[in-house]
Design a protein around this motif. Sequence first.
Motif, mmCIF file in Angstrom:
data_model
loop_
_atom_site.group_PDB
_atom_site.id
_atom_site.type_symbol
_atom_site.label_atom_id
_atom_site.label_comp_id
_atom_site.label_asym_id
_atom_site.label_seq_id
_atom_site.Cartn_x
_atom_site.Cartn_y
_atom_site.Cartn_z
ATOM 1 N N GLU A 277 16.038 3.599 -1.587
ATOM 2 C CA GLU A 277 14.813 4.158 -1.009
ATOM 3 C C GLU A 277 14.719 3.780 0.468
ATOM 4 O O GLU A 277 14.963 2.629 0.837
ATOM 5 N N PRO A 278 14.375 4.732 1.331
ATOM 6 C CA PRO A 278 14.395 4.463 2.774
ATOM 7 C C PRO A 278 13.232 3.598 3.247
ATOM 8 O O PRO A 278 12.372 3.187 2.462
ATOM 9 N N ASN A 279 13.232 3.353 4.557
ATOM 10 C CA ASN A 279 12.210 2.494 5.164
ATOM 11 C C ASN A 279 10.821 3.100 4.988
ATOM 12 O O ASN A 279 10.551 4.223 5.431
ATOM 13 N N SER A 280 9.932 2.337 4.380
ATOM 14 C CA SER A 280 8.553 2.779 4.178
ATOM 15 C C SER A 280 7.733 2.466 5.425
ATOM 16 O O SER A 280 8.147 1.664 6.277
ATOM 17 N N PRO A 281 6.544 3.057 5.552
ATOM 18 C CA PRO A 281 5.665 2.687 6.661
ATOM 19 C C PRO A 281 5.378 1.188 6.696
ATOM 20 O O PRO A 281 5.354 0.578 7.769
ATOM 21 N N GLU A 282 5.178 0.585 5.523
ATOM 22 C CA GLU A 282 4.894 -0.853 5.458
ATOM 23 C C GLU A 282 6.092 -1.666 5.946
ATOM 24 O O GLU A 282 5.933 -2.670 6.649
ATOM 25 N N VAL A 308 9.151 10.039 -2.370
ATOM 26 C CA VAL A 308 8.531 8.892 -1.712
ATOM 27 C C VAL A 308 7.228 9.378 -1.086
ATOM 28 O O VAL A 308 7.170 10.475 -0.530
ATOM 29 N N PRO A 309 6.165 8.595 -1.169
ATOM 30 C CA PRO A 309 4.837 9.095 -0.802
ATOM 31 C C PRO A 309 4.633 9.343 0.683
ATOM 32 O O PRO A 309 3.708 10.074 1.054
ATOM 33 N N TRP A 310 5.459 8.755 1.560
ATOM 34 C CA TRP A 310 5.207 8.919 2.992
ATOM 35 C C TRP A 310 5.868 10.170 3.580
ATOM 36 O O TRP A 310 5.619 10.508 4.728
ATOM 37 N N LEU A 311 6.721 10.842 2.800
ATOM 38 C CA LEU A 311 7.340 12.071 3.293
ATOM 39 C C LEU A 311 6.599 13.284 2.752
ATOM 40 O O LEU A 311 6.324 13.354 1.550
ATOM 41 N N PRO A 312 6.283 14.264 3.605
ATOM 42 C CA PRO A 312 5.527 15.425 3.142
ATOM 43 C C PRO A 312 6.390 16.500 2.503
ATOM 44 O O PRO A 312 5.869 17.512 2.023
ATOM 45 N N TYR A 313 7.704 16.310 2.479
ATOM 46 C CA TYR A 313 8.615 17.366 2.045
ATOM 47 C C TYR A 313 8.726 17.396 0.518
ATOM 48 O O TYR A 313 8.867 16.364 -0.128
#
Length: 408
Positions: A277-282, A308-313
């Motif tokens: 899983e890539p770098n999250s905002p946190e 992942v929740p931070w990507l809108p795609y």
Amino acid sequence: MNAYVIRGKKIVTVSKKGTILDGAIVVRYGKIREVGKWEIIKEQFPDLKVIDCSDHVITPSLVDCHTHLLEFAPSSLYPVTEETHFLAGKAILFHALSSGITALGEQVCGHPLCDFSIDEYREAVRNLPLDVSFATTSITIGFKELAHFTSMTKSKPVEKRDLINQTIIFQLAKESEYPGENLFINATPANFTAADVPRAGELIYSEAELTKIVETFHLLNKEIGVHVAGEEGIRLALNAKVDVLHHAHGITNELIELALQQGTKIVATPLGGTHLEPNSPENIANLTEKQIPVSIATDAYLPPYPDVPWLPYKDQQLRGPESLMTIAAPAMKLLNERHVDENKILALLTANPAKVLGKGKQFGSLAKGLEANFLVTEGIPGLEITDIEKIKAVYYKGKKVINREKNS
């Protein structure tokens, strides 16, 4: 027009001057002569032509220090042949420019379908209004039978033993212009499905092998960067004294502290790029607040990591330079909520990646003596805007190279 003043309602300099409300920049022969308050600048330089952008924000242009736009993207996006490969590549680079990016860090890994040398890649970008730095690399793709390539051997596949061959390593270090993905510590999934790359994530180097390679780069006064994810791989890279971690997906607090002690830079890729899983905002906010030098990059062209929740795609369509502001926005907004200064936040897309490229004294900030590479926008990229249509103009070395203003 060799000299002019450009005025903005707000200038985010990403320098010691911080944000200047109702500010102006003096440009002479492609470089910044002065930055300051409009009231002062107009008195100091009364004879210069004024470009009035007083209803817009002016920021440094964007820097994407980890891309694959010239080597892998053309055949991923278009039905190219070897003869038309660079034609498509230049179209892709123009798309990056129109997305507000005036400097790129390109990886040359060795493409199985394109027998191009590093010099041919350099020639392809000559005279373009973009600053392109090349990292010469070796790559391992996590197929059932691992596939290895290097930029020195071009389209010819190599064996694992060749990845530690000192002659090839010396050539890689000599030709590399910046610490990109010079080595893939983990086998990469690339743009393949999980079923295609069952060995993605597998470690390729021992600590002794990696340490010897790092020493070769350092003996040539070159920094080295690596593709790496997972606690074991990141520890391996840090123990070998690697200078730049690309991705660093799965980095732990303990390893963050070790990276801080060693002055290691991290290039975060929230879109994906590894088996984890890539770098999250946190994660990006935590790295930034720990004073790790962090850059955000696209690794484009790349399919978004799923769910992942931070990507809108919501699909696996390949995303490119236009995604940089979008994928950076969640981390940038989180840092803003934590009251981090907007200049430090914007540095994730400007000054920090410029330093990874070794060009922090050339561009990435709006300061006297630096190249006049800047954007005229409706807001701060990534923090207030993510739509490239809201970038109204792109300037490279003082010249307007992208124009979305209807009346100019």
